[in-house]
Scaffold this motif. Sequence first.
Motif, PDB file in Angstrom:
ATOM      1  N   TRP A 287      40.276  83.121 105.204  1.00 34.99           N
ATOM      2  CA  TRP A 287      40.872  82.670 103.959  1.00 34.99           C
ATOM      3  C   TRP A 287      39.754  82.273 103.015  1.00 34.99           C
ATOM      4  CZ3 TRP A 287      40.307  77.529 102.370  1.00 34.99           C
ATOM      5  CH2 TRP A 287      39.754  76.689 103.310  1.00 34.99           C
ATOM      6  N   GLN A 288      39.999  82.432 101.750  1.00 35.91           N
ATOM      7  CA  GLN A 288      38.975  82.111 100.763  1.00 35.91           C
ATOM      8  C   GLN A 288      39.340  80.844 100.030  1.00 35.91           C
ATOM      9  OE1 GLN A 288      38.365  85.467  98.262  1.00 35.91           O
ATOM     10  NE2 GLN A 288      37.691  86.776  99.926  1.00 35.91           N
ATOM     11  N   GLN A 289      38.329  80.121  99.641  1.00 33.76           N
ATOM     12  CA  GLN A 289      38.504  78.873  98.920  1.00 33.76           C
ATOM     13  C   GLN A 289      37.764  79.001  97.595  1.00 33.76           C
ATOM     14  OE1 GLN A 289      37.262  75.602 101.283  1.00 33.76           O
ATOM     15  NE2 GLN A 289      37.487  74.115  99.653  1.00 33.76           N
ATOM     16  N   PRO A 290      38.333  78.496  96.504  1.00 36.41           N
ATOM     17  CA  PRO A 290      37.637  78.576  95.222  1.00 36.41           C
ATOM     18  C   PRO A 290      36.273  77.897  95.304  1.00 36.41           C
ATOM     19  CG  PRO A 290      39.870  77.769  94.923  1.00 36.41           C
ATOM     20  CD  PRO A 290      39.629  77.849  96.388  1.00 36.41           C
ATOM     21  N   ALA A 291      35.276  78.531  94.707  1.00 34.78           N
ATOM     22  CA  ALA A 291      33.916  77.987  94.747  1.00 34.78           C
ATOM     23  C   ALA A 291      33.738  76.833  93.758  1.00 34.78           C
ATOM     24  CB  ALA A 291      32.904  79.093  94.449  1.00 34.78           C
ATOM     25  N   HIS A 292      34.506  76.842  92.682  1.00 34.58           N
ATOM     26  CA  HIS A 292      34.348  75.833  91.642  1.00 34.58           C
ATOM     27  C   HIS A 292      35.704  75.232  91.274  1.00 34.58           C
ATOM     28  CE1 HIS A 292      30.268  77.258  91.085  1.00 34.58           C
ATOM     29  NE2 HIS A 292      30.740  78.482  91.005  1.00 34.58           N
ATOM     30  N   ARG A 293      35.678  74.059  90.730  1.00 35.31           N
ATOM     31  CA  ARG A 293      36.911  73.448  90.232  1.00 35.31           C
ATOM     32  C   ARG A 293      37.264  74.059  88.881  1.00 35.31           C
ATOM     33  NH1 ARG A 293      36.832  67.005  91.480  1.00 35.31           N
ATOM     34  NH2 ARG A 293      36.773  67.222  93.725  1.00 35.31           N
ATOM     35  N   ALA A 294      38.524  73.952  88.540  1.00 30.87           N
ATOM     36  CA  ALA A 294      38.981  74.497  87.264  1.00 30.87           C
ATOM     37  C   ALA A 294      38.323  73.750  86.108  1.00 30.87           C
ATOM     38  CB  ALA A 294      40.487  74.383  87.155  1.00 30.87           C
ATOM     39  N   ILE A 295      37.998  74.461  85.068  1.00 32.71           N
ATOM     40  CA  ILE A 295      37.378  73.854  83.885  1.00 32.71           C
ATOM     41  C   ILE A 295      38.343  72.874  83.234  1.00 32.71           C
ATOM     42  CG2 ILE A 295      36.496  74.354  81.573  1.00 32.71           C
ATOM     43  CD1 ILE A 295      35.558  77.052  82.671  1.00 32.71           C
ATOM     44  N   GLU A 296      39.642  73.187  83.281  1.00 32.08           N
ATOM     45  CA  GLU A 296      40.655  72.369  82.623  1.00 32.08           C
ATOM     46  C   GLU A 296      40.956  71.073  83.373  1.00 32.08           C
ATOM     47  OE1 GLU A 296      41.429  75.454  83.822  1.00 32.08           O
ATOM     48  OE2 GLU A 296      41.067  76.643  82.027  1.00 32.08           O
ATOM     49  N   ARG A 297      40.406  70.884  84.551  1.00 42.36           N
ATOM     50  CA  ARG A 297      40.727  69.712  85.369  1.00 42.36           C
ATOM     51  C   ARG A 297      40.337  68.427  84.652  1.00 42.36           C
ATOM     52  NH1 ARG A 297      40.665  68.459  91.435  1.00 42.36           N
ATOM     53  NH2 ARG A 297      40.074  66.283  91.492  1.00 42.36           N
ATOM     54  N   ASP A 298      41.261  67.487  84.641  1.00 40.33           N
ATOM     55  CA  ASP A 298      41.039  66.188  84.015  1.00 40.33           C
ATOM     56  C   ASP A 298      40.880  65.155  85.120  1.00 40.33           C
ATOM     57  OD1 ASP A 298      40.937  63.935  82.465  1.00 40.33           O
ATOM     58  OD2 ASP A 298      42.947  64.160  81.616  1.00 40.33           O
ATOM     59  N   ASP A 299      39.644  64.835  85.480  1.00 36.35           N
ATOM     60  CA  ASP A 299      39.381  63.926  86.593  1.00 36.35           C
ATOM     61  C   ASP A 299      39.953  62.535  86.357  1.00 36.35           C
ATOM     62  OD1 ASP A 299      38.088  65.695  88.330  1.00 36.35           O
ATOM     63  OD2 ASP A 299      36.209  65.489  87.229  1.00 36.35           O
TER      64      ASP A 299
END
Length: 75
Positions: A29-41
Amino acid sequence: MKTLIGRLFHVSCTVEGAWRLLKGHGWSWQQPAHRAIERDDAAVDLRKKEVRPRVRASRRPAADGSSSRTRPVSR
């Protein structure tokens, strides 16, 4: 993947079977390498601190009862 395997090879298999086929051929299974740019921490942290505890605390306490809505508990 299960659906794709079924369509391409005209076979049916379970999700576990599809996973075993892929794993046997070296796939994983693959996992995204980066978080989404739109993410609001800040919004994520706020939800973790304020909303999540309220949702978890709202469960009803366990009590004797029937799984049927039409039959009351007989004692």
